[in-house]
Design an enzyme around this catalytic site. Structure first.
Site, PDB file in Angstrom:
ATOM      1  N   CYS A 235       0.830  -1.210   0.000  1.00  0.00           N
ATOM      2  CA  CYS A 235       0.000   0.000   0.000  1.00  0.00           C
ATOM      3  C   CYS A 235       0.865   1.261   0.000  1.00  0.00           C
ATOM      4  O   CYS A 235       1.334   1.706   1.058  1.00  0.00           O
ATOM      5  CB  CYS A 235      -0.930  -0.015   1.213  1.00  0.00           C
TER       6      CYS A 235
ATOM      7  N   CYS B   7      -0.594   4.170   2.059  1.00  0.00           N
ATOM      8  CA  CYS B   7      -0.469   4.039   3.525  1.00  0.00           C
ATOM      9  C   CYS B   7       0.976   4.253   3.967  1.00  0.00           C
ATOM     10  O   CYS B   7       1.231   4.874   4.991  1.00  0.00           O
ATOM     11  CB  CYS B   7      -0.878   2.649   4.009  1.00  0.00           C
ATOM     12  N   ASP B   8       1.930   3.682   3.231  1.00  0.00           N
ATOM     13  CA  ASP B   8       3.309   3.589   3.723  1.00  0.00           C
ATOM     14  C   ASP B   8       4.307   4.478   2.979  1.00  0.00           C
ATOM     15  O   ASP B   8       5.456   4.596   3.403  1.00  0.00           O
ATOM     16  CB  ASP B   8       3.798   2.128   3.637  1.00  0.00           C
TER      17      ASP B   8
END
Ligand code: NAP
Length: 295
Positions: A130, A133-134
Site C-alpha cells: 500500500c 499508507c506507507d
C-alpha cells in the site's frame, strides 16, 4: 432480520447497499476493514466518470457517506461463514450472527505475494502492498515497485512524488497498464524501469536494505511495494459450494449465483474487466434483483 446483507464494503458492496436501501428495504454491510476496499488504498482514481482525478480514499468516503446517509447499517466486523436454511445466517468474527433474506457477496480480492526469501521477515519493515499508507515512510529514500499492471505503474507515479528514486521491476518488457499512464511514468526523471527481471531475494538487518534480482543485479532500497495482482477473497463462502477451483464465483447476468437469494458482485466474480465502474454496476444490478426477491 435484514432484507439484504452485503458482505464486503468496497465499491461493489457500497453501490449495492445504496440501491437496496433506495428500494426501501433494510440493509447492512458487513466489513471488517475500512470502507472502500482496494479503492481506499489507491492514490488517485482518474477513470471514474464525474471525477477527472480524485484520491481513492476520498471517493471511498463519498460512497460510504452516501450509503450511511441513506440509512444503511455498517457492521464493522469480518464475516467468517454464511449458511442457508430458510434464510441466510452470517457468522461474524466476534461470534455473533446476523440473519438475512438475501445476501450479496462483495468480498473482492486480496494482494498476491511474491513468496520470495525475506518477504515475510520484512513485511511491515520495508515490504508493503500500500503506497498510499506507507509511502511517506520512505520520503527522500530509494524504493522499488514490482509489477507491470495499472496498480504498479500508477503507484510508482505516486511514490515518485515522495521518495528519492523508484525502481520499477517488471518481469516482461511489455506493460498491461493503460498507455497514457505508462507515458506519464516514463516522463519521470526519478523512475528507473528494470525490465525482463524478477525479485529473487530480500536482504537486510532490522529492515529491508537490498533486493537481489534473478539477473544477479542488486538494488539498494529501503522499501519494496508489491503490485503483482490479486487473488479472490472467497474464504467466507467456502462452505456454500459456489466457488470454482480458482476462487472466483460464476454468476448470471443478474449477478445471481446458483443459490436462490445469493448474489456476487465486483472483483470476486469471474469476469474480464475489473474496474471501480464495473464493480458499482454489478452492485446496482444485484441489488435491484435482490430487492425484487424480497417483495
Ligand atoms: P494485474 O493487472 O493483474 O497486473 C499484475 C502484474 O504483476 C502483471 O504485470 C504481472 O506480470 C505481474 N506479476 C504477476 N505475478 C508476478 C510475479 N510472481 N512476479 C513478478 N510479476 C508478477 O494487477 P493490477 O495492476 O493490480 O490490476 C488488477 C486489476 O485492477 C486490473 O484489471 C486492472 O486493470 C485494475 N486496475 C485498474 C486501475 C485503473 O483503471 N486506474 C488501477 C488499478 C488496477 P505479467 O504482465 O507478465 O503477467
Amino acid at each position: 432480520m435484514f432484507d439484504c446483507v452485503i458482505v464486503g464494503g468496497g465499491p461493489a458492496g457500497l453501490s449495492a447497499s445504496i440501491y437496496v436501501r433506495r428500494s426501501n428495504l433494510n440493509v447492512a454491510i458487513i466489513e471488517g476493514n475500512m470502507p472502500g476496499g482496494q479503492m481506499a488504498n489507491t492514490a488517485v482514481v482518474e477513470n471514474y466518470p464525474g471525477y477527472e482525478s480524485i484520491a481513492g480514499a476520498d471517493l471511498a468516503m463519498k460512497m460510504y457517506m452516501h450509503a450511511i446517509n441513506l440509512g444503511v447499517e455498517y457492521i464493522a466486523e469480518y464475516a467468517t461463514d454464511i449458511k442457508k436454511e430458510e434464510y441466510f445466517t452470517i457468522t461474524l468474527a466476534n461470534g455473533e450472527t446476523v440473519t438475512a433474506r438475501t445476501v450479496i457477496i462483495a468480498t473482492g480480492m486480496k494482494h498476491r505475494k511474491l513468496h520470495v526469501p525475506g518477504e515475510e521477515e520484512f513485511t511491515g519493515k520495508g515490504v508493503s502492498w500500500c503506497a498510499i499508507c506507507d509511502g511517506n515512510l520512505y520520503r527522500g529514500k530509494d524504493v522499488a515497485v514490482v509489477g507491470g499492471g495499472n496498480s504498479a505503474v500508477e503507484e510508482s507515479i505516486y511514490l515518485a512524488g515522495i521518495v528519492n528514486k523508484v525502481y520499477l521491476i517488471h518481469r516482461r518488457d511489455e506493460f498491461r497498464c493503460d498507455k497514457l499512464v505508462l507515458e506519464r511514468l516514463k516522463r519521470l526523471s526519478n523512475v528507473e524501469l528494470i525490465l525482463n527481471d524478477e525479485v529473487k531475494e530480500l536482504v537486510g538487518g532490522d529492515s529491508l536494505e537490498k533486493i537481489i534480482l534473478k539477473s544477479g543485479k542488486e538494488l539498494i532500497v529501503s522499501g519494496l511495494f508489491e503490485y503483482i495482482g490479486f487473488l479472490p477473497s472467497s474464504e467466507v463462502i467456502s462452505t456454500l459450494n459456489i466457488v470454482s477451483s480458482d476462487g472466483f464465483i460464476e454468476v448470471d447476468e443478474n449477478c445471481k449465483t446458483k443459490i436462490e437469494g445469493l448474489y456476487a458482485v465486483g472483483d470476486i466474480v469471474r469476469k474480464n474487466v475489473r474496474q471501480i465502474v464495473t464493480a458499482v454496476s454489478d452492485g446496482a444490478i444485484a441489488a435491484l434483483h435482490a430487492a425484487k426477491c424480497c417483495r
